[in-house]
Design a protein around this motif. Structure first.
Motif, PDB file in Angstrom:
ATOM      1  N   MET A 155       0.847  -1.192   0.000  1.00  0.00           N
ATOM      2  CA  MET A 155       0.000   0.000   0.000  1.00  0.00           C
ATOM      3  C   MET A 155       0.881   1.239   0.000  1.00  0.00           C
ATOM      4  O   MET A 155       1.854   1.318   0.759  1.00  0.00           O
ATOM      5  N   PRO A 156       0.576   2.249  -0.833  1.00  0.00           N
ATOM      6  CA  PRO A 156       1.407   3.455  -0.875  1.00  0.00           C
ATOM      7  C   PRO A 156       1.306   4.269   0.412  1.00  0.00           C
ATOM      8  O   PRO A 156       0.328   4.160   1.160  1.00  0.00           O
ATOM      9  N   PRO A 157       2.316   5.103   0.700  1.00  0.00           N
ATOM     10  CA  PRO A 157       2.447   5.747   2.013  1.00  0.00           C
ATOM     11  C   PRO A 157       1.277   6.639   2.412  1.00  0.00           C
ATOM     12  O   PRO A 157       0.769   6.542   3.541  1.00  0.00           O
ATOM     13  N   MET A 158       0.855   7.539   1.520  1.00  0.00           N
ATOM     14  CA  MET A 158      -0.199   8.480   1.884  1.00  0.00           C
ATOM     15  C   MET A 158      -1.517   7.753   2.138  1.00  0.00           C
ATOM     16  O   MET A 158      -2.264   8.083   3.069  1.00  0.00           O
ATOM     17  N   THR A 159      -1.786   6.759   1.329  1.00  0.00           N
ATOM     18  CA  THR A 159      -3.022   5.984   1.484  1.00  0.00           C
ATOM     19  C   THR A 159      -3.027   5.245   2.814  1.00  0.00           C
ATOM     20  O   THR A 159      -4.045   5.211   3.520  1.00  0.00           O
ATOM     21  N   LEU A 160      -1.889   4.660   3.170  1.00  0.00           N
ATOM     22  CA  LEU A 160      -1.784   3.959   4.450  1.00  0.00           C
ATOM     23  C   LEU A 160      -1.994   4.918   5.618  1.00  0.00           C
ATOM     24  O   LEU A 160      -2.727   4.609   6.566  1.00  0.00           O
ATOM     25  N   THR A 161      -1.372   6.089   5.547  1.00  0.00           N
ATOM     26  CA  THR A 161      -1.506   7.066   6.639  1.00  0.00           C
ATOM     27  C   THR A 161      -2.950   7.532   6.780  1.00  0.00           C
ATOM     28  O   THR A 161      -3.477   7.632   7.897  1.00  0.00           O
TER      29      THR A 161
END
Length: 327
Positions: free
Chosen positions: A49-55
């Motif tokens: 999962m990409p970083p911004m989406t995970l956050t």
């Protein structure tokens, strides 16, 4: 003349023992484990999962839980909203986002050690903003912590996995640590006036809403599949690290002396390094080991000298303490 017989005071260890129950010890270990696993679990989720989406997913899960617990607490006055929104943008929009992107560029063990200096930076910002004095030992602790980071990050060829770490990853982790440390210090002022749970809920909502446009752009630009492991990791970060961790920390502050509750700062990196070794096979070379020792020494010097100045049993009121919501 009336004679009086003085009653000797109980030894400090006896007083401490009355406040350390098996339940509080278990809670301390549980909190250290929950927060210590934060970065390795994030690293695991970032594999799919990409970083911004995970956050965004993490804090989207945490927000309703925080507001559920905020029911019945103090309401946030409208005049305080701009500061609380700015607090959320700093802690989540900068601190947590930089941390997630930094984890992409560091090994899980290196990221864990760098995040361990947050308590040391809190002392620096408390001196600058709250005008708390900084002792010579605390300055030495700060120098030791950053020397430790340099050793950990430069573990090329010493048998450790620090060679997987990039300079950009280290820089982002340091930016994250600075932003989160200032978030903690700034939150002391706001929580003293408006309550810890209230400020945590509204600032988290503000940070989450600020992430949504960037998250939408990332989802549109980055092809990925929603894997169960990543969703479970986001749930762990939102439910346990962010929400449950906060309330477990608040319970500990009411149950044991703050200096004992703060011992979680020493255990977190140990749990994180162990999890990194188990999940990713991270190895600890000589430079890495020395760096970990220096970082823990730095944390110890800054917190121990602060306790010595305040006295062994002088704990600040709960609303004036720094209340982390995860590192």
């Amino acid at each position: 003349m009336t004679s009086t017989t003085s009653i000797p005071s109980a030894p400090p260890f006896a007083s401490l023992a009355t406040r350390l129950s098996p339940l509080s010890i278990a809670a301390l270990l549980c909190l250290a484990l929950i927060w210590g696993l934060s970065i390795p679990i994030t690293k695991l989720a970032l594999e799919s999962m990409p970083p911004m989406t995970l956050t965004a997913l993490r804090f989207g899960i945490a927000v309703p839980i925080l507001f559920l617990f905020a029911l019945g607490h103090r309401r946030l006055p409208l005049r305080a909203l701009p500061q609380v929104v700015a607090l959320g943008l700093l802690g989540i929009g900068i601190g947590q986002v930089a941390q997630t992107f930094g984890i992409v560029g560091t090994s899980a063990s290196v990221g864990t050690v760098i995040s361990a200096v947050i308590p040391v930076l809190v002392v620096v910002f408390a001196a600058l903003r709250l005008h708390q004095p900084v002792t010579g030992w605390q300055r030495i602790g700060l120098a030791a912590a950053f020397a430790g980071i340099a050793l950990v990050a430069s573990g090329q060829g010493d048998g450790s996995t620090a060679g997987q770490t990039t300079a950009l990853g280290v820089l982002l982790m340091l930016i994250s640590a600075l932003a989160i440390a200032f978030y903690y210090v700034w939150s002391v002022e706001l929580t003293a006036s408006h309550g810890t749970v209230t400020v945590a809920a509204w600032s988290t909502l503000a940070g989450f809403l600020a992430l949504l446009p960037f998250t939408g752009w990332e989802i549109a630009q980055t092809p990925f599949r929603v894997e169960p492991v990543a969703v479970a990791a986001a749930a762990y970060l939102g439910l346990l690290v962010t929400a449950a961790g906060l309330f477990l920390w608040l319970w500990l502050l009411r149950t044991v002396p703050a200096r004992i509750a703060a011992s979680v700062q020493f255990l977190q990196p140990l749990f994180g390094i162990a999890a990194s070794a188990a999940l990713f096979g991270d190895k600890m070379g000589l430079y890495f080991a020395l760096g970990v020792v220096l970082v823990l020494l730095g944390v110890g010097l800054t917190s121990t000298t602060l306790r010595a100045r305040k006295g062994p049993d002088c704990d600040a009121p709960p609303e004036r303490k720094v209340v982390p919501t995860s590192g």
